[in-house]
Design a protein around this motif. Structure first.
Motif, mmCIF file in Angstrom:
data_model
loop_
_atom_site.group_PDB
_atom_site.id
_atom_site.type_symbol
_atom_site.label_atom_id
_atom_site.label_comp_id
_atom_site.label_asym_id
_atom_site.label_seq_id
_atom_site.Cartn_x
_atom_site.Cartn_y
_atom_site.Cartn_z
ATOM 1 N N LEU A 81 0.832 -1.206 0.000
ATOM 2 C CA LEU A 81 0.000 0.000 0.000
ATOM 3 C C LEU A 81 0.870 1.261 0.000
ATOM 4 O O LEU A 81 0.605 2.209 -0.740
ATOM 5 C CB LEU A 81 -0.936 0.009 1.207
ATOM 6 N N LEU A 82 1.903 1.272 0.831
ATOM 7 C CA LEU A 82 2.741 2.466 0.975
ATOM 8 C C LEU A 82 3.523 2.793 -0.295
ATOM 9 O O LEU A 82 3.999 3.918 -0.454
ATOM 10 C CB LEU A 82 3.703 2.297 2.149
ATOM 11 N N ARG A 83 3.642 1.833 -1.187
ATOM 12 C CA ARG A 83 4.372 2.060 -2.434
ATOM 13 C C ARG A 83 3.467 2.600 -3.541
ATOM 14 O O ARG A 83 3.929 2.864 -4.639
ATOM 15 C CB ARG A 83 5.045 0.760 -2.872
ATOM 16 N N THR A 84 2.179 2.758 -3.252
ATOM 17 C CA THR A 84 1.235 3.258 -4.253
ATOM 18 C C THR A 84 0.976 4.745 -4.035
ATOM 19 O O THR A 84 1.316 5.304 -2.993
ATOM 20 C CB THR A 84 -0.108 2.501 -4.170
ATOM 21 N N GLU A 85 0.347 5.359 -5.035
ATOM 22 C CA GLU A 85 -0.136 6.721 -4.852
ATOM 23 C C GLU A 85 -1.321 6.647 -3.902
ATOM 24 O O GLU A 85 -2.051 5.669 -3.945
ATOM 25 C CB GLU A 85 -0.576 7.316 -6.195
ATOM 26 N N PRO A 86 -1.539 7.563 -3.039
ATOM 27 C CA PRO A 86 -0.862 8.834 -2.832
ATOM 28 C C PRO A 86 0.265 8.777 -1.808
ATOM 29 O O PRO A 86 0.797 9.812 -1.441
ATOM 30 C CB PRO A 86 -1.995 9.721 -2.329
ATOM 31 N N PHE A 87 0.663 7.587 -1.386
ATOM 32 C CA PHE A 87 1.692 7.466 -0.351
ATOM 33 C C PHE A 87 3.104 7.601 -0.909
ATOM 34 O O PHE A 87 4.031 7.944 -0.171
ATOM 35 C CB PHE A 87 1.557 6.129 0.382
ATOM 36 N N ALA B 10 4.597 9.756 -2.567
ATOM 37 C CA ALA B 10 5.204 11.080 -2.404
ATOM 38 C C ALA B 10 5.919 11.237 -1.063
ATOM 39 O O ALA B 10 6.803 12.088 -0.925
ATOM 40 C CB ALA B 10 4.133 12.160 -2.548
ATOM 41 N N PHE B 11 5.571 10.410 -0.082
ATOM 42 C CA PHE B 11 6.179 10.521 1.248
ATOM 43 C C PHE B 11 7.454 9.689 1.397
ATOM 44 O O PHE B 11 8.126 9.762 2.411
ATOM 45 C CB PHE B 11 5.161 10.124 2.323
ATOM 46 N N HIS B 12 7.772 8.883 0.392
ATOM 47 C CA HIS B 12 9.009 8.092 0.379
ATOM 48 C C HIS B 12 9.171 7.230 1.631
ATOM 49 O O HIS B 12 10.151 7.373 2.369
ATOM 50 C CB HIS B 12 10.236 8.983 0.192
ATOM 51 N N PHE B 13 8.199 6.373 1.876
ATOM 52 C CA PHE B 13 8.294 5.465 3.016
ATOM 53 C C PHE B 13 9.433 4.480 2.811
ATOM 54 O O PHE B 13 9.705 4.048 1.692
ATOM 55 C CB PHE B 13 6.984 4.691 3.201
ATOM 56 N N THR C 33 8.715 7.533 7.278
ATOM 57 C CA THR C 33 8.917 8.572 6.283
ATOM 58 C C THR C 33 9.629 9.718 6.977
ATOM 59 O O THR C 33 9.111 10.272 7.952
ATOM 60 C CB THR C 33 7.599 9.052 5.621
ATOM 61 N N HIS C 34 10.825 10.000 6.504
ATOM 62 C CA HIS C 34 11.577 11.108 7.092
ATOM 63 C C HIS C 34 10.944 12.444 6.722
ATOM 64 O O HIS C 34 10.991 13.387 7.497
ATOM 65 C CB HIS C 34 13.039 11.053 6.652
ATOM 66 N N ALA C 35 10.334 12.502 5.542
ATOM 67 C CA ALA C 35 9.705 13.745 5.073
ATOM 68 C C ALA C 35 8.593 14.199 6.014
ATOM 69 O O ALA C 35 8.476 15.382 6.316
ATOM 70 C CB ALA C 35 9.154 13.557 3.659
ATOM 71 N N ALA C 36 7.775 13.269 6.486
ATOM 72 C CA ALA C 36 6.660 13.604 7.379
ATOM 73 C C ALA C 36 6.984 13.319 8.843
ATOM 74 O O ALA C 36 6.148 13.553 9.715
ATOM 75 C CB ALA C 36 5.411 12.829 6.965
ATOM 76 N N LYS C 37 8.195 12.812 9.103
ATOM 77 C CA LYS C 37 8.614 12.460 10.472
ATOM 78 C C LYS C 37 7.572 11.552 11.133
ATOM 79 O O LYS C 37 7.099 11.807 12.241
ATOM 80 C CB LYS C 37 8.846 13.716 11.315
#
Length: 128
Positions: A23-29, A31-34, A49-53
């Protein structure tokens, strides 16, 4: 804390973690680079995700034992001290309600930093 250990953990993901990873590899996730099995201090986060901490943990039945609850609490305190919010899901939620898990994740990811509900748990663990 070794890179080799993280690689081993990534190769032997339990079914619920593998399902969430898909799931995390699909859109819309996307963009967060999990990332999965991310070293944070002396611990490994299931997903981060470092981007969203944000750290996501998937809890199996073993997380309900008193010793596991104490360990998870210590671990979560450390991870939060590193500036991450922690979101927990029970294996059953991931396996039986992936759409609901995805909806909750999107709610958290689109909240302002330090917004309400960042540290939360969906289903699972019972407190004594």
């Amino acid at each position: 804390m070794t890179i080799q250990r993280a690689r081993t953990l990534r190769k032997t993901m339990p079914p619920a973690e593998a399902r969430l990873w898909n799931l995390l590899r699909t859109e819309p996730f996307a963009a967060f680079h999990f990332r999965r099995q991310v070293p944070i201090g002396r611990y490994y986060a299931d997903f981060a995700t470092h981007a969203a901490k944000l750290v996501i943990e998937v809890d199996g039945e073993t997380h309900c034992a008193d010793a596991a609850i104490a360990y998870d609490s210590e671990r979560e305190t450390f991870i939060k001290g590193e500036g991450y919010a922690v979101l927990r899901f029970a294996n059953a939620d991931v396996m039986q309600n992936l759409e609901g898990v995805g909806t909750r994740l999107l709610q958290v990811l689109h909240q302002p930093p330090n917004g309400p509900g960042l540290a939360t748990h969906m289903g699972g663990r019972k407190k004594s």
